[in-house]
Design a protein around this motif. Sequence first.
Motif, PDB file in Angstrom:
ATOM      1  N   ALA A 219       0.821  -1.207   0.000  1.00 28.42           N
ATOM      2  CA  ALA A 219       0.000   0.000   0.000  1.00 28.42           C
ATOM      3  C   ALA A 219       0.856   1.259   0.000  1.00 28.42           C
ATOM      4  CB  ALA A 219      -0.941  -0.010   1.201  1.00 28.42           C
ATOM      5  N   ASP A 220       1.969   1.237   0.720  1.00 23.36           N
ATOM      6  CA  ASP A 220       2.870   2.391   0.753  1.00 23.36           C
ATOM      7  C   ASP A 220       3.419   2.702  -0.641  1.00 23.36           C
ATOM      8  OD1 ASP A 220       2.568   2.850   3.464  1.00 23.36           O
ATOM      9  OD2 ASP A 220       4.363   1.707   4.033  1.00 23.36           O
ATOM     10  N   ILE A 221       3.777   1.655  -1.396  1.00 26.20           N
ATOM     11  CA  ILE A 221       4.304   1.861  -2.745  1.00 26.20           C
ATOM     12  C   ILE A 221       3.217   2.400  -3.676  1.00 26.20           C
ATOM     13  CG2 ILE A 221       5.351   0.752  -4.747  1.00 26.20           C
ATOM     14  CD1 ILE A 221       7.220   1.008  -2.380  1.00 26.20           C
ATOM     15  N   ALA A 222       2.009   1.839  -3.586  1.00 31.49           N
ATOM     16  CA  ALA A 222       0.910   2.326  -4.421  1.00 31.49           C
ATOM     17  C   ALA A 222       0.613   3.788  -4.115  1.00 31.49           C
ATOM     18  CB  ALA A 222      -0.334   1.464  -4.189  1.00 31.49           C
ATOM     19  N   PHE A 223       0.628   4.148  -2.833  1.00 31.62           N
ATOM     20  CA  PHE A 223       0.360   5.531  -2.452  1.00 31.62           C
ATOM     21  C   PHE A 223       1.472   6.453  -2.959  1.00 31.62           C
ATOM     22  CE2 PHE A 223       0.613   9.159   0.445  1.00 31.62           C
ATOM     23  CZ  PHE A 223      -0.685   9.647   0.342  1.00 31.62           C
ATOM     24  N   PHE A 224       2.713   5.995  -2.863  1.00 33.44           N
ATOM     25  CA  PHE A 224       3.831   6.793  -3.365  1.00 33.44           C
ATOM     26  C   PHE A 224       3.655   7.107  -4.849  1.00 33.44           C
ATOM     27  CE2 PHE A 224       7.840   6.415  -5.783  1.00 33.44           C
ATOM     28  CZ  PHE A 224       8.413   7.635  -5.430  1.00 33.44           C
ATOM     29  N   LEU A 225       3.251   6.115  -5.649  1.00 36.59           N
ATOM     30  CA  LEU A 225       3.102   6.322  -7.087  1.00 36.59           C
ATOM     31  C   LEU A 225       1.996   7.323  -7.415  1.00 36.59           C
ATOM     32  CD1 LEU A 225       3.592   2.692  -8.436  1.00 36.59           C
ATOM     33  CD2 LEU A 225       5.145   4.635  -8.707  1.00 36.59           C
ATOM     34  N   ALA A 226       1.033   7.476  -6.524  1.00 32.55           N
ATOM     35  CA  ALA A 226      -0.037   8.453  -6.745  1.00 32.55           C
ATOM     36  C   ALA A 226       0.288   9.824  -6.177  1.00 32.55           C
ATOM     37  CB  ALA A 226      -1.333   7.942  -6.109  1.00 32.55           C
ATOM     38  N   SER A 227       1.368   9.924  -5.421  1.00 27.96           N
ATOM     39  CA  SER A 227       1.671  11.154  -4.700  1.00 27.96           C
ATOM     40  C   SER A 227       2.512  12.118  -5.538  1.00 27.96           C
ATOM     41  CB  SER A 227       2.437  10.826  -3.411  1.00 27.96           C
ATOM     42  OG  SER A 227       3.751  10.387  -3.710  1.00 27.96           O
ATOM     43  N   ARG A 228       2.649  13.341  -5.039  1.00 28.34           N
ATOM     44  CA  ARG A 228       3.470  14.346  -5.715  1.00 28.34           C
ATOM     45  C   ARG A 228       4.942  13.955  -5.725  1.00 28.34           C
ATOM     46  NH1 ARG A 228       2.314  19.214  -7.159  1.00 28.34           N
ATOM     47  NH2 ARG A 228       4.282  20.072  -6.396  1.00 28.34           N
ATOM     48  N   GLU A 229       5.357  13.151  -4.775  1.00 27.49           N
ATOM     49  CA  GLU A 229       6.754  12.720  -4.749  1.00 27.49           C
ATOM     50  C   GLU A 229       7.124  11.903  -5.992  1.00 27.49           C
ATOM     51  OE1 GLU A 229       4.767  12.788  -2.183  1.00 27.49           O
ATOM     52  OE2 GLU A 229       5.850  14.190  -0.883  1.00 27.49           O
ATOM     53  N   ALA A 230       6.125  11.324  -6.655  1.00 28.80           N
ATOM     54  CA  ALA A 230       6.376  10.529  -7.864  1.00 28.80           C
ATOM     55  C   ALA A 230       5.905  11.250  -9.121  1.00 28.80           C
ATOM     56  CB  ALA A 230       5.669   9.180  -7.745  1.00 28.80           C
ATOM     57  N   ARG A 231       5.793  12.568  -9.058  1.00 23.40           N
ATOM     58  CA  ARG A 231       5.168  13.301 -10.169  1.00 23.40           C
ATOM     59  C   ARG A 231       5.988  13.281 -11.456  1.00 23.40           C
ATOM     60  NH1 ARG A 231       6.641  16.782  -6.190  1.00 23.40           N
ATOM     61  NH2 ARG A 231       8.163  18.420  -6.618  1.00 23.40           N
ATOM     62  N   PHE A 232       7.263  12.847 -11.409  1.00 25.13           N
ATOM     63  CA  PHE A 232       8.036  12.740 -12.647  1.00 25.13           C
ATOM     64  C   PHE A 232       8.217  11.276 -13.052  1.00 25.13           C
ATOM     65  CE2 PHE A 232      11.871  13.555 -15.379  1.00 25.13           C
ATOM     66  CZ  PHE A 232      11.230  14.424 -16.249  1.00 25.13           C
ATOM     67  N   MET A 233       7.447  10.382 -12.433  1.00 28.57           N
ATOM     68  CA  MET A 233       7.517   8.956 -12.761  1.00 28.57           C
ATOM     69  C   MET A 233       6.294   8.551 -13.573  1.00 28.57           C
ATOM     70  SD  MET A 233       8.851   7.134  -9.246  1.00 28.57           S
ATOM     71  CE  MET A 233       8.744   5.507 -10.019  1.00 28.57           C
ATOM     72  N   THR A 234       6.534   8.005 -14.737  1.00 30.02           N
ATOM     73  CA  THR A 234       5.442   7.423 -15.519  1.00 30.02           C
ATOM     74  C   THR A 234       5.999   6.309 -16.392  1.00 30.02           C
ATOM     75  OG1 THR A 234       3.492   7.940 -16.854  1.00 30.02           O
ATOM     76  CG2 THR A 234       5.561   8.997 -17.525  1.00 30.02           C
ATOM     77  N   GLY A 235       5.179   5.310 -16.642  1.00 29.66           N
ATOM     78  CA  GLY A 235       5.618   4.152 -17.415  1.00 29.66           C
ATOM     79  C   GLY A 235       6.561   3.249 -16.655  1.00 29.66           C
ATOM     80  N   GLN A 236       6.599   3.394 -15.328  1.00 30.15           N
ATOM     81  CA  GLN A 236       7.561   2.647 -14.525  1.00 30.15           C
ATOM     82  C   GLN A 236       6.905   1.451 -13.835  1.00 30.15           C
ATOM     83  OE1 GLN A 236      10.906   3.551 -14.682  1.00 30.15           O
ATOM     84  NE2 GLN A 236       9.928   4.797 -16.257  1.00 30.15           N
ATOM     85  N   THR A 237       7.735   0.452 -13.576  1.00 31.47           N
ATOM     86  CA  THR A 237       7.305  -0.736 -12.854  1.00 31.47           C
ATOM     87  C   THR A 237       8.185  -0.886 -11.621  1.00 31.47           C
ATOM     88  OG1 THR A 237       6.698  -1.813 -14.936  1.00 31.47           O
ATOM     89  CG2 THR A 237       6.946  -3.219 -12.998  1.00 31.47           C
ATOM     90  N   ILE A 238       7.604  -0.765 -10.459  1.00 26.50           N
ATOM     91  CA  ILE A 238       8.343  -0.984  -9.213  1.00 26.50           C
ATOM     92  C   ILE A 238       8.173  -2.441  -8.817  1.00 26.50           C
ATOM     93  CG2 ILE A 238       8.488  -0.442  -6.764  1.00 26.50           C
ATOM     94  CD1 ILE A 238       7.774   2.391  -7.373  1.00 26.50           C
ATOM     95  N   GLU A 239       9.293  -3.160  -8.704  1.00 31.23           N
ATOM     96  CA  GLU A 239       9.247  -4.571  -8.323  1.00 31.23           C
ATOM     97  C   GLU A 239       9.405  -4.691  -6.815  1.00 31.23           C
ATOM     98  OE1 GLU A 239      11.472  -7.396 -10.662  1.00 31.23           O
ATOM     99  OE2 GLU A 239      11.654  -5.941 -12.304  1.00 31.23           O
ATOM    100  N   LEU A 240       8.362  -5.159  -6.174  1.00 27.68           N
ATOM    101  CA  LEU A 240       8.359  -5.364  -4.730  1.00 27.68           C
ATOM    102  C   LEU A 240       8.398  -6.866  -4.497  1.00 27.68           C
ATOM    103  CD1 LEU A 240       8.017  -3.678  -2.060  1.00 27.68           C
ATOM    104  CD2 LEU A 240       5.588  -4.239  -2.202  1.00 27.68           C
ATOM    105  N   ASP A 241       9.632  -7.412  -4.520  1.00 29.92           N
ATOM    106  CA  ASP A 241       9.746  -8.869  -4.542  1.00 29.92           C
ATOM    107  C   ASP A 241      10.768  -9.423  -3.561  1.00 29.92           C
ATOM    108  OD1 ASP A 241      12.143  -8.154  -5.673  1.00 29.92           O
ATOM    109  OD2 ASP A 241      11.854  -9.229  -7.556  1.00 29.92           O
ATOM    110  N   GLY A 242      11.255  -8.605  -2.644  1.00 30.85           N
ATOM    111  CA  GLY A 242      12.189  -9.112  -1.644  1.00 30.85           C
ATOM    112  C   GLY A 242      13.505  -9.591  -2.218  1.00 30.85           C
ATOM    113  N   GLY A 243      13.857  -9.120  -3.419  1.00 33.39           N
ATOM    114  CA  GLY A 243      15.119  -9.502  -4.047  1.00 33.39           C
ATOM    115  C   GLY A 243      15.030 -10.697  -4.970  1.00 33.39           C
ATOM    116  N   ARG A 244      13.818 -11.218  -5.179  1.00 34.52           N
ATOM    117  CA  ARG A 244      13.689 -12.440  -5.974  1.00 34.52           C
ATOM    118  C   ARG A 244      14.184 -12.255  -7.400  1.00 34.52           C
ATOM    119  NH1 ARG A 244       8.122 -15.786  -6.386  1.00 34.52           N
ATOM    120  NH2 ARG A 244       8.354 -15.640  -4.136  1.00 34.52           N
ATOM    121  N   SER A 245      13.970 -11.092  -7.991  1.00 33.27           N
ATOM    122  CA  SER A 245      14.360 -10.881  -9.388  1.00 33.27           C
ATOM    123  C   SER A 245      15.882 -10.887  -9.562  1.00 33.27           C
ATOM    124  CB  SER A 245      13.793  -9.557  -9.894  1.00 33.27           C
ATOM    125  OG  SER A 245      14.214  -8.479  -9.078  1.00 33.27           O
ATOM    126  N   MET A 246      16.616 -10.691  -8.474  1.00 34.68           N
ATOM    127  CA  MET A 246      18.074 -10.690  -8.550  1.00 34.68           C
ATOM    128  C   MET A 246      18.683 -12.050  -8.243  1.00 34.68           C
ATOM    129  SD  MET A 246      18.799  -7.738  -9.542  1.00 34.68           S
ATOM    130  CE  MET A 246      20.582  -7.890  -9.381  1.00 34.68           C
TER     131      MET A 246
END
Length: 258
Positions: A219-246
């Motif tokens: 929920a914190d990540i979803a809220f961040f993406l909607a907030s002004r702090e992320a106002r220059f982010m678009t088309g991005q994918t944030i991976e919240l996976d505990g390091g699994r992708s690495m």
Amino acid sequence: MRAPCMVMLGVGQSAGLACARRFAESKWSVMIVDGDQKNLDRAENDLGGLCTYLHEDQYTRLGLKNALAGTLDEFDGVDCVLKIPPFPEPSALADLTLEEMKSIYHKGAISTLLAAKTFSTEMIREIEWESEQVERPSYDKSFVTVLSRLAITSDYNRLTASLSHGAILAAIKSLSIELAPHRIRSNAVVTVRPRAEGDDDWLVSRTPLGRSPRPDELADIAFFLASREARFMTGQTIELDGGRSMLNGVVPQKNNLR
């Protein structure tokens, strides 16, 4: 000046409830839309008066138009659409019928595009109107979608989920370019969704941090993406996976470490 408004399309499970609570407790107006009354009842039992609830089909053009109309009647505007798409029932390729294929794409990428078309039209109207006002809201317009990691990977018996969520991710990325001239953003959270069974052996062996994300972390990540702090982010994918992708392989068990 009205409070910012988030419309959540689909309750999901614990992640959806946590997202709604995060926005509501941050003084956003929250409209939860779901075509399943049981899902709405569950949300209302958990969230109570923090949110407003609307029984409409979040996958159809009519249902989405009614969802927008209901939101405008209640809150006079919409600033973020948060979509939590469903998991299709598992099915092997050999058993997948044409009707099932159509349903997967309808509830996935097609309904995502329908929602974007419906709500972005209103967002653009609001942006144009606000540009002429002396006092302008301090929040932006955006679409945020919560997807499974199966959007970027696949697994045995997960063909349908990979097809559905992968197509949605492609739509989200394309929408970021389509809507950018209007200053409307489109981003996604790709995550190991919180699991009812907790930190089972399979999950621990494949996740360096040793657990699934907690609903409030998502929920914190979803809220961040909607907030002004992320106002220059678009088309991005944030991976919240505990390091699994690495991780190349599996995590050594403690009793095997030296």
